[in-house]
Design a protein around this motif. Structure first.
Motif, PDB file in Angstrom:
ATOM      1  N   UNK A 171       2.049   0.822   2.124  1.00 33.18           N
ATOM      2  CA  UNK A 171       1.508  -0.521   1.922  1.00 33.18           C
ATOM      3  C   UNK A 171       2.058  -1.450   2.985  1.00 33.18           C
ATOM      4  N   UNK A 215       2.752  -5.635   3.987  1.00 36.84           N
ATOM      5  CA  UNK A 215       2.933  -6.971   3.464  1.00 36.84           C
ATOM      6  C   UNK A 215       3.247  -7.932   4.602  1.00 36.84           C
ATOM      7  N   UNK A 223       5.365 -11.453   5.143  1.00 37.53           N
ATOM      8  CA  UNK A 223       6.315 -12.354   4.507  1.00 37.53           C
ATOM      9  C   UNK A 223       6.605 -13.525   5.429  1.00 37.53           C
ATOM     10  N   UNK A 261       6.661 -11.682  -0.278  1.00 35.67           N
ATOM     11  CA  UNK A 261       5.719 -10.862   0.492  1.00 35.67           C
ATOM     12  C   UNK A 261       4.300 -10.985  -0.052  1.00 35.67           C
ATOM     13  N   UNK A 278       0.631  -9.184  -0.159  1.00 33.54           N
ATOM     14  CA  UNK A 278       0.027  -7.867  -0.007  1.00 33.54           C
ATOM     15  C   UNK A 278      -1.142  -7.893   0.965  1.00 33.54           C
ATOM     16  N   UNK A 316      -2.988  -1.259   0.986  1.00 32.62           N
ATOM     17  CA  UNK A 316      -2.345  -0.022   0.568  1.00 32.62           C
ATOM     18  C   UNK A 316      -3.224   1.153   0.979  1.00 32.62           C
ATOM     19  N   UNK A 368      -6.779   1.987  -0.422  1.00 31.51           N
ATOM     20  CA  UNK A 368      -6.842   1.920  -1.873  1.00 31.51           C
ATOM     21  C   UNK A 368      -6.732   0.494  -2.393  1.00 31.51           C
ATOM     22  N   UNK A 369      -6.308  -0.410  -1.545  1.00 32.03           N
ATOM     23  CA  UNK A 369      -6.184  -1.799  -1.968  1.00 32.03           C
ATOM     24  C   UNK A 369      -6.171  -2.718  -0.772  1.00 32.03           C
ATOM     25  N   UNK A 370      -6.722  -3.912  -0.956  1.00 29.41           N
ATOM     26  CA  UNK A 370      -6.781  -4.891   0.124  1.00 29.41           C
ATOM     27  C   UNK A 370      -6.482  -6.262  -0.445  1.00 29.41           C
ATOM     28  N   UNK A 371      -5.624  -6.997   0.232  1.00 27.75           N
ATOM     29  CA  UNK A 371      -5.312  -8.355  -0.182  1.00 27.75           C
ATOM     30  C   UNK A 371      -6.264  -9.355   0.445  1.00 27.75           C
ATOM     31  N   UNK A 372      -5.985 -10.610   0.233  1.00 25.28           N
ATOM     32  CA  UNK A 372      -6.853 -11.679   0.725  1.00 25.28           C
ATOM     33  C   UNK A 372      -6.511 -12.066   2.159  1.00 25.28           C
ATOM     34  N   UNK A 392       6.155  -6.306   6.648  1.00 25.78           N
ATOM     35  CA  UNK A 392       6.882  -5.258   5.951  1.00 25.78           C
ATOM     36  C   UNK A 392       5.974  -4.091   5.626  1.00 25.78           C
ATOM     37  N   UNK A 428       0.189   6.891  -5.078  1.00 24.96           N
ATOM     38  CA  UNK A 428      -0.470   5.593  -5.104  1.00 24.96           C
ATOM     39  C   UNK A 428      -0.426   4.964  -6.484  1.00 24.96           C
ATOM     40  N   UNK A 472       0.293   3.038  -9.802  1.00 22.43           N
ATOM     41  CA  UNK A 472       0.885   1.713  -9.977  1.00 22.43           C
ATOM     42  C   UNK A 472       2.310   1.767 -10.519  1.00 22.43           C
ATOM     43  N   UNK A 476       8.259   0.945  -4.746  1.00 24.39           N
ATOM     44  CA  UNK A 476       8.055   1.020  -3.306  1.00 24.39           C
ATOM     45  C   UNK A 476       9.389   0.897  -2.573  1.00 24.39           C
ATOM     46  N   UNK A 488      12.906  -6.628  -7.129  1.00 25.01           N
ATOM     47  CA  UNK A 488      13.435  -6.198  -5.850  1.00 25.01           C
ATOM     48  C   UNK A 488      14.461  -7.228  -5.390  1.00 25.01           C
ATOM     49  N   UNK A 504       2.261  -5.251 -10.496  1.00 23.04           N
ATOM     50  CA  UNK A 504       1.224  -4.441  -9.853  1.00 23.04           C
ATOM     51  C   UNK A 504      -0.095  -4.646 -10.583  1.00 23.04           C
ATOM     52  N   UNK A 521      -5.115  -1.735  -6.272  1.00 24.69           N
ATOM     53  CA  UNK A 521      -3.763  -1.280  -6.003  1.00 24.69           C
ATOM     54  C   UNK A 521      -2.967  -2.370  -5.314  1.00 24.69           C
TER      55      UNK A 521
END
Lengths: 114, 114
Positions: free
Chosen positions: A33, A35, A37, A43, A45, A48, A55-59, A90, A97, A99, A103, B36, B94, B100
């Motif tokens: 994944x 990140x 920061x 951080x 996201x 991933x 498998x995953x996408x942030x904004x 990061x 994968x 949840x 990590x 974390x 999560x 994800x």
């Protein structure tokens, strides 16, 4: 055992340029994944990847892209850099994968855009 | 939308006293919760997680966290603080709603005074 490694450690780029950041996960970990920061924040996201698939996408805008290689290492690419992209990037790896897996983070790449 | 809140930017505690770092969350389904820690010039390190089961989870370095479903909280605790516990602490949840993603809080800086 080696932890998550990232390269380069520091990077200075100019607005409009492109950057590639690299990450090697812990041996045996299949998921990576990314990140961003920003100083004083948690951080955020970005992506991933697991088994080379997203498998995953942030904004984040489409200027951000990533990929994962057969050896599970990964690259994060950012095009048309903006001043606001200056941050610590990061990389984190996990065994799977799912949840429920924690990590493990690398030391980060400090990107400065001027 | 999933979210995490750490209401305190900073927590000050004397060495030997108990410490609590607060975290509240908002998720649409069952939460997967993590803590974390980030030491200066080092990457984030996993402390503990709640997936299911006992509401009190124990983690690294003597830390524990209490999951409270009715209050949607996951506070980090330690019975006796050490100066070496001084660091930046992040709560994370999560996304379990078909994606994800991992969402981090803004972080709480813990100062333990000798």
């Amino acid at each position: 055992d080696a932890g998550v490694t990232q390269s380069p450690t520091h990077l200075i780029k100019t607005r409009g340029q492109h950057v590639t950041l690299r990450c090697s996960p812990i041996s045996g970990h299949k998921s990576v994944s990314w990140y961003q920061q920003v100083l004083g924040q948690g951080p955020q996201f970005i992506f991933q990847y697991y088994e080379k698939e997203e498998r995953g996408r942030g904004n984040f805008p489409d200027r951000f892209s990533a990929r994962q290689f057969p050896n599970y290492s990964s690259e994060l690419n950012v095009n048309a850099l903006l001043l606001g992209d200056s941050a610590l990037y990061l990389c984190a790896s996990s065994l799977e994968a799912s949840l429920s897996y924690e990590q493990y983070f690398g030391p980060g790449t400090r990107l400065t855009v001027t | 939308a999933q979210s995490v809140a750490q209401p305190e930017d900073q927590v000050n505690v004397a060495e030997g006293n108990p410490l609590t770092v607060k975290c509240t969350y908002s998720v649409s389904g069952n939460p997967y919760l993590f803590w974390y820690v980030q030491y200066p010039n080092r990457g984030l390190q996993f402390l503990l997680k709640y997936i299911t089961g006992d509401n009190l989870v124990k983690g690294s370095y003597g830390f524990e966290a209490e999951f409270n479903k009715s209050q949607t909280s996951f506070h980090l605790k330690k019975p006796s603080a050490l100066v070496s516990d001084s660091a930046l602490y992040f709560c994370a949840v999560r996304d379990n709603n078909g994606g994800f993603k991992t969402i981090f809080g803004a972080g709480t800086r813990l100062f333990v005074k000798a």
